[in-house]
Design an enzyme around this catalytic site. Structure first.
Site, PDB file in Angstrom:
ATOM      1  N   ASP A 254       0.855  -1.168   0.000  1.00 23.95           N
ATOM      2  CA  ASP A 254       0.000   0.000   0.000  1.00 23.95           C
ATOM      3  C   ASP A 254       0.910   1.243   0.000  1.00 23.95           C
ATOM      4  O   ASP A 254       2.121   1.159   0.149  1.00 23.95           O
ATOM      5  CB  ASP A 254      -0.960  -0.032   1.204  1.00 23.95           C
ATOM      6  CG  ASP A 254      -2.195   0.810   0.963  1.00 23.95           C
ATOM      7  OD1 ASP A 254      -3.225   0.566   1.596  1.00 23.95           O
ATOM      8  OD2 ASP A 254      -2.121   1.725   0.098  1.00 23.95           O
TER       9      ASP A 254
HETATM   10  C1  GLC Z   1      -4.336   4.235  -0.186  1.00 21.96           C
HETATM   11  C2  GLC Z   1      -5.231   3.078   0.195  1.00 21.96           C
HETATM   12  C3  GLC Z   1      -5.337   1.999  -0.850  1.00 21.96           C
HETATM   13  C4  GLC Z   1      -5.237   2.634  -2.223  1.00 21.96           C
HETATM   14  C5  GLC Z   1      -3.821   3.180  -2.361  1.00 21.96           C
HETATM   15  C6  GLC Z   1      -3.582   3.857  -3.720  1.00 21.96           C
HETATM   16  O1  GLC Z   1      -3.571   4.635   0.916  1.00 21.96           O
HETATM   17  O2  GLC Z   1      -4.971   2.450   1.443  1.00 21.96           O
HETATM   18  O3  GLC Z   1      -6.574   1.309  -0.653  1.00 21.96           O
HETATM   19  O4  GLC Z   1      -5.492   1.664  -3.230  1.00 21.96           O
HETATM   20  O5  GLC Z   1      -3.502   4.096  -1.311  1.00 21.96           O
HETATM   21  O6  GLC Z   1      -4.327   5.018  -3.811  1.00 21.96           O
END
Ligand code: GLC
Length: 640
Positions: free
Chosen positions: A265
């Site tokens: 993430d």
């Molecule tokens: C965010 C979220 C995740 C998302 C990623 C990209 O922090 O936790 O669900 O897909 O970043 O935006």
């Protein structure tokens, strides 16, 4: 490309070019000629890093024209011409936004879920996107957590069925096609169990609970062929998921048989230092790669440390090859070596995004997601012969999309007031805002700038007086109230997830002059209603209903469409009941309300059962269930 050619490509890469495939940057980084400044330098990304990066997390740039331009420029600049993968959070629609996933869970309609995901893929692919960071299948039992909106709820089976439908809808039968997206199931694992419902917080689960409740939906997505898995920010057993070998190697790779790409993430790898697991960025990079995390989303750790770790012999070349080959394999399956632009098509994008067919799908999904929680004296459907007051901050709001509908446009959304035009000749209606959605001066942050909340106390009193006067002279008052869309979603946990106080005061003021109140409730989560449910005559829960929400609400209020939603997640009586879910164990002393026995599993001040349980929901149709019989004396897990 066949595997031999892929291996030849790998062998032709320099160490820097190999590592480049393992980190992901944001879109705007590639779409401007500005020199890197500010925070990006802080994470150690250099111009050279950008040139060698392997994929994009779609913040900043979107649309077929810009993604085509970015891809073309990138291929020209990359020494081996390796194309980018464009990934984006297409969570519940790309441009045609259907209801948030928790609302889609309320439809209990996997075919409709698949249809909506397919629609999102067709629009996203035409706009140049290759992969979506969806489905989010984190099981949820705590309404304080703002991200319950992204889940399909508290039930393992429903989550598994919906996960499968979303993967099938996004990926279709050919992920290299022009109308499909690779799916990325997230967040592995058990992010929905964050302690206290506080986002990013630790997760403490028994092995049984983890395996029986929280893991099955990820497995369902993987069994449906999901091409990516995203790691969760939280710890499991005290170890952050991104570097948790038991979770990522033993369970995900070995037990579940997942051999495709794992992505961290956003920034999660460098956060291993903040977690206290890694002493520094280099150790964070090593631990993550060893755990099998292939792509580093925007932390800069892989680009900054992997080369040095290999040169020092602290990370093996085999480990690097394993991850890089998985990323090259994904690009190969997406067909990007043959066609790096995949489905990007400016004309097709214009034609397909928000087309009439897609709007009809979103309309149907909205109506099927609404949950009728109360309907005394058949207040609903509305009697058009009555004088009806339509009141509340949501009568003229376009923010009916969730905080995660980052590719949707509020200008595409019609308001309740605008959609009344279709009925103006039939209904004796009056309209009054009643109050602002939140008090003036409220400050929140979110993915998009918050509209200014500036109402003065004087204005608030004026709004309320006008609404009370209208309600006093009407037979029925319909109140359109609920959370602001930025009060749910990521980093939006609420210790008291209730209707904003300013709106509750409006409700009470209306109730004092008119007892026939229909509440249309907008929210990114189940809410604590604090006794409002006893005073309202009817409550229609509409979640964040998407682009076609207002039209769907009118159709349901007037009985043209049936509110067939059933709750995918329980509404607790109060915060003290949280977590409350239908599939809890009985305990050795289950509460027997009729028995005056003190020593039972109960509260002194509230019942055990939630206000509205999983599966609850009313409809307009009167029907009788009779002559119920079981098909068999014994039922097995496989059915009958
Ligand atoms: C965010 C979220 C995740 C998302 C990623 C990209 O922090 O936790 O669900 O897909 O970043 O935006």
């Amino acid at each position: 490309m066949n595997n031999n050619e892929l291996k030849e490509l790998y062998n032709s890469l320099s160490i820097e070019e190999k590592i480049g495939q393992l980190f992901q940057v944001t879109g705007y980084l590639l779409d401007s000629d500005e020199v890197l400044t500010g925070p990006l330098c802080d994470i150690g990304l250099t111009e050279e890093d950008i040139k060698l990066s392997g994929s994009v997390v779609g913040l900043g740039s979107k649309g077929a024209e810009s993604l085509t331009r970015i891809q073309k420029k990138h291929i020209e600049r990359h020494p081996k011409g390796i194309p980018l993968i464009f990934m984006m959070d297409i969570i519940h629609g790309y441009r045609t936004i259907y209801p948030m996933p928790l609302a889609m869970g309320a439809t209990f309609n996997p075919e409709l879920m698949r249809e909506c995901a397919e629609m999102a893929a067709v629009e996203g692919a035409a706009s140049g996107v290759h992969a979506t960071f969806s489905p989010m299948v984190d099981l949820v039992r705590d309404i304080r957590w703002g991200r319950v909106l992204e889940s399909t709820g508290e039930d393992v089976y429903l989550n598994c069925v919906m996960a499968r439908s979303m993967v099938e809808g996004y990926q279709g039968t050919n992920i290299a096609g022009k109308g499909t997206l690779a799916a990325c199931v997230k967040h592995f694992a058990a992010y929905g169990a964050a302690e206290g419902g506080r986002d990013y917080n630790s997760v403490e689960l028994s092995e049984r609970t983890l395996r029986d409740f929280y893991l099955p939906a990820y497995k369902a997505a993987i069994d449906a062929g999901c091409k990516l898995v995203m790691t969760a920010f939280n710890t499991v057993d005290g170890i952050p998921s991104t570097a948790n070998k038991k979770l990522m190697r033993n369970i995900l790779r070995t037990e579940m048989g997942f051999n495709n790409t794992v992505i961290s993430d956003f920034g999660a790898i460098s956060e291993l230092v903040m977690h206290g697991l890694a002493e520094n960025g280099a150790e964070a990079a090593r631990l993550s790669l060893e755990a099998g995390c292939d792509i580093d989303m925007m932390s800069g750790s892989y680009s900054r440390y992997i080369k040095e770790l290999i040169e020092k012999g602290e990370v093996s070349e085999e480990l690097l090859e394993e991850s890089v080959m998985r990323v090259l394999q994904l690009k190969n399956e997406l067909g990007l070596f043959e066609n790096p632009y995949k489905g990007a098509d400016v004309e097709r994008e214009k034609e397909i995004c928000l087309c009439e067919r897609h709007k009809q799908i979103a309309l149907r999904a909205a109506a099927e997601s609404f949950v009728l929680l109360k309907n005394e004296d058949s207040l609903l459907p509305l009697d058009k012969a009555k004088k009806i007051a339509f009141i509340g901050p949501y009568i003229d709001r376009r923010e009916l999309l969730s905080s995660w509908a980052i590719t949707g446009e509020t200008e595409d959304v019609s308001t309740i007031l605008e959609e009344h035009a279709a009925y103006s000749s039939e209904i004796k209606a009056g309209f009054a805002k009643g109050c602002p959605i939140l008090p003036g001066g409220t400050v929140m942050d979110g993915f998009t700038a918050l509209e200014p909340l500036t109402a003065t106390e004087g204005e608030v009193e004026e709004y309320k007086a006008e609404a009370v006067e209208l309600a006093k002279n009407s037979d029925i008052a319909v109140l359109f109230i609920g959370e602001h869309y930025l009060q749910s979603g990521e980093a939006a946990s609420r210790s008291n997830p209730s209707i904003p106080e300013i709106q509750r005061e409006l409700f009470e003021a209306i109730y004092r002059v008119n007892k026939n109140i229909v509440v249309v409730l907008f929210s990114g989560r189940p809410l604590v209603l604090d006794g409002l449910e006893e005073k309202a005559g009817a409550i229609l829960n509409v979640w964040m209903p998407g682009t076609m929400g207002a039209k769907a609400i009118w159709k349901v209020l007037l009985g043209e469409m049936e509110p067939s939603g059933r709750l995918p997640m329980s509404f607790p009586v109060n915060v003290g009941q949280i977590p409350v879910h239908y599939d809890e164990l009985r305990t050795g002393r289950p509460w027997m309300p009729d028995e005056k026995e003190r020593f039972q599993s109960k509260y002194l001040d509230v019942r055990n059962a939630p206000l509205y349980s999983f599966g609850y929901g009313l409809g307009y149709t009167e029907f009788e269930i009779s002559k119920v019989s079981l098909s068999d004396a014994e039922l097995t897990a496989e059915g009958a």
